[in-house]
Design a protein around this motif. Sequence first.
Motif, short mmCIF file in Angstrom:
data_model
loop_
_atom_site.label_atom_id
_atom_site.label_comp_id
_atom_site.label_asym_id
_atom_site.label_seq_id
_atom_site.Cartn_x
_atom_site.Cartn_y
_atom_site.Cartn_z
N UNK A 204 0.87 -1.18 0.00
CA UNK A 204 0.00 0.00 0.00
C UNK A 204 0.91 1.22 0.00
N UNK A 360 -4.39 -4.25 8.37
CA UNK A 360 -5.15 -3.20 7.70
C UNK A 360 -5.83 -2.28 8.72
N UNK B 61 -5.82 -4.94 0.80
CA UNK B 61 -7.00 -4.13 1.06
C UNK B 61 -6.61 -2.94 1.94
N UNK B 62 -7.08 -1.77 1.56
CA UNK B 62 -6.80 -0.58 2.37
C UNK B 62 -7.87 -0.36 3.44
N UNK B 63 -9.06 -0.87 3.17
CA UNK B 63 -10.07 -1.06 4.22
C UNK B 63 -10.50 -2.51 4.12
N UNK B 64 -10.70 -3.13 5.25
CA UNK B 64 -11.13 -4.54 5.28
C UNK B 64 -11.98 -4.69 6.54
N UNK B 65 -13.17 -4.11 6.49
CA UNK B 65 -13.93 -3.94 7.72
C UNK B 65 -15.27 -4.64 7.70
N UNK B 66 -15.76 -4.91 8.89
CA UNK B 66 -17.12 -5.39 9.08
C UNK B 66 -17.77 -4.48 10.11
N UNK B 69 -15.49 -3.75 13.27
CA UNK B 69 -14.32 -2.89 13.14
C UNK B 69 -14.72 -1.47 12.73
N UNK B 72 -15.52 0.20 15.82
CA UNK B 72 -14.27 0.53 16.51
C UNK B 72 -13.70 1.85 15.99
N UNK B 73 -13.71 1.99 14.67
CA UNK B 73 -13.19 3.23 14.07
C UNK B 73 -14.01 4.44 14.53
N UNK B 75 -15.88 4.66 17.30
CA UNK B 75 -15.64 4.90 18.72
C UNK B 75 -14.30 5.61 18.93
#
Lengths: 440, 167
Positions: A204, A360, B61-66, B69, B72-73, B75
């Motif tokens: 990245x 990530x 992946x630069x974002x790999x969220x569910x 997470x 979490x970001x 918060x």
Amino acid sequence: MTTTSTKQVPRLDEMTRSELIQYLKDTVKPEEGLIPSYIFSHPKVYELEMEKIFLRDWLFVAHKSEIPNKGDFVTREMGGQSVIVTHGADGEIHVLLNVCTHRGMKLCRMDNGNQKNFTCPYHGFNFKNTGDLIGIPFQKVVYGDTMDKSKMGLKEIRHAVYADLIFATLDADAVSLDEFLGDIKWYLDLAFNRAEMEVVGLPQKWNVDGTWKLGSDNTISDSYHTLVSHGSIAKLGLVPTGDYSKYGYQIYTGNGHGLNLGMPNPDGFAFPESLIDEYKERLSKDQYDILKQMKNMIVCVSPNIMILISSMDLKGQKISQTSLRIWKPTGPDSMEISSWVLVEKNATEEWKRLSEQAFTLTFGASGIFEQDDTENFTDITQNSKSPYHLQENIVFNYTMGMHQDQVEDFVGPGIVYKDKFNEANSRAFFRNWLDQITAE
Amino acid sequence: MHKNIILQYEIEQWLYKESELLDELNFDGWYELLSEEISYTMPLRINQMEESKPDYSEATLLFDDDSTTLKLRIDRLKTDMAWAELPPSRTRRNVSNVKIKEMSENEVTVHSNLLLYRSRSTDTTADLISGQRKDVLRKENGDWKLVSRWFLADQTSLGTRNLAIFV
Ligand code: FES
Ligand SMILES: [Fe+2]
């Protein structure tokens, strides 16, 4: 009424090379913990760095797992120069100057791929992935018998490999990679030789208006900033509060290389249990003992590599992540960060997936640890650009830990301090940096 | 046809509403728009020859969220120590070229362009993040919820200091 002040701003741009070097020697005082502000953005300092460091040192270009098959290649940059790192048809690794030997066109404009040959987009000179020139359009017509193709291959850059990391240097006379790395190899083993490691995907990349040096400086000695810069993470309960980042060792191994080793790990072993035999087989007993207790490890390989092993609890599972990044200078006051994530090749797919995800989330471009560091790098660099800092010779304080004694009984090599809240490694880093840029 | 026009309008309005919430830093409001099953990813753009398309990598992946997470970001942004966004960047999300690609009773796949302007601190140069979104929206209890977002930026090396913002 007019007043004439006697104040003067040192004009680094008007100094001769030797005056500039003398000025640096007079104002940068690593042993006293005094680092002047102007070095973080002055174009004249940057010129010296490019010439004396980035054209001289061994620089990271790729991990072997990125080019596993014949024909695989990646393009990378070193010292402001694009290079092609190939797995040649001869089975060897080649680091080739990405400059056509005809009239200088950039030969390959892709990030990666698999190719036997590279054809120049300008006039079509054709090179093998070993660098040999094999084709010139209408050669007989345009050159008759005067062109010797064997003398027109791509320039090959000197390279060497340690722990599957491919390094290259633009200085044919540089010391060997082995000598350059020295004792940091003992710690690189923990990161990249503990098991067979592989890079996931491609690096990245993102860009920061901050100098590359602040990245390395932060890497080599700054565990202290974790409390505040990354305070949000503790508030979320992802890491313990208080002085958790203090415990462990700060170690300097010479040539500008050093690390912070966080241990013990109160949460227990954060690596795949299924690989314990592989770890034991590949590491020495002392190294394995360290791995067993490791919470994190942040290594700076000079000039601009950061290696990070970090562990956390994600989705109810203990997980570690391993990454490597370079702080690539793109100007006196700017850098590009490239970051690779690596996993144990023999770990389960599930473990790899979670480890990548942890990376990530925390240290990628969107990483919740990562983000806050870039604020510090940017604002320190931008502050340092004011001529006021030169006029007043504003210096920053790097004296932390000067009262500490080294520990002698640590199992690994280097100059070792107990606990990581110390700026000894930065003092050593800037001493090495100063010696390099002021070398005649 | 009539039905499709209404759907197109609904989805566009949903996307504008989403942008507004994010631009106004109403992250809790934004989170409400997400399905619990959300997958939020951003692959890496790479330089490739025409014949080797696609020119992106989903291995990186630069974002790999569910939803966990992303929460979490959010918060984190609410702590008083999330320096990357303190003070917050000014952002403007311009969403355009909205195209419904697939639809069923309660699910649509929609592609759109995002041009995200970010002004940070006293910077006089603006960060622009331009790219393509591929979204899946699903009707849950009468409301459209975002089930999946896939965002591909146009830059291979991002011209912004971090991704402390949402795309
Ligand atoms: S510059 Fe490459 S063929 Fe002419
Ligand atoms: Fe940090």
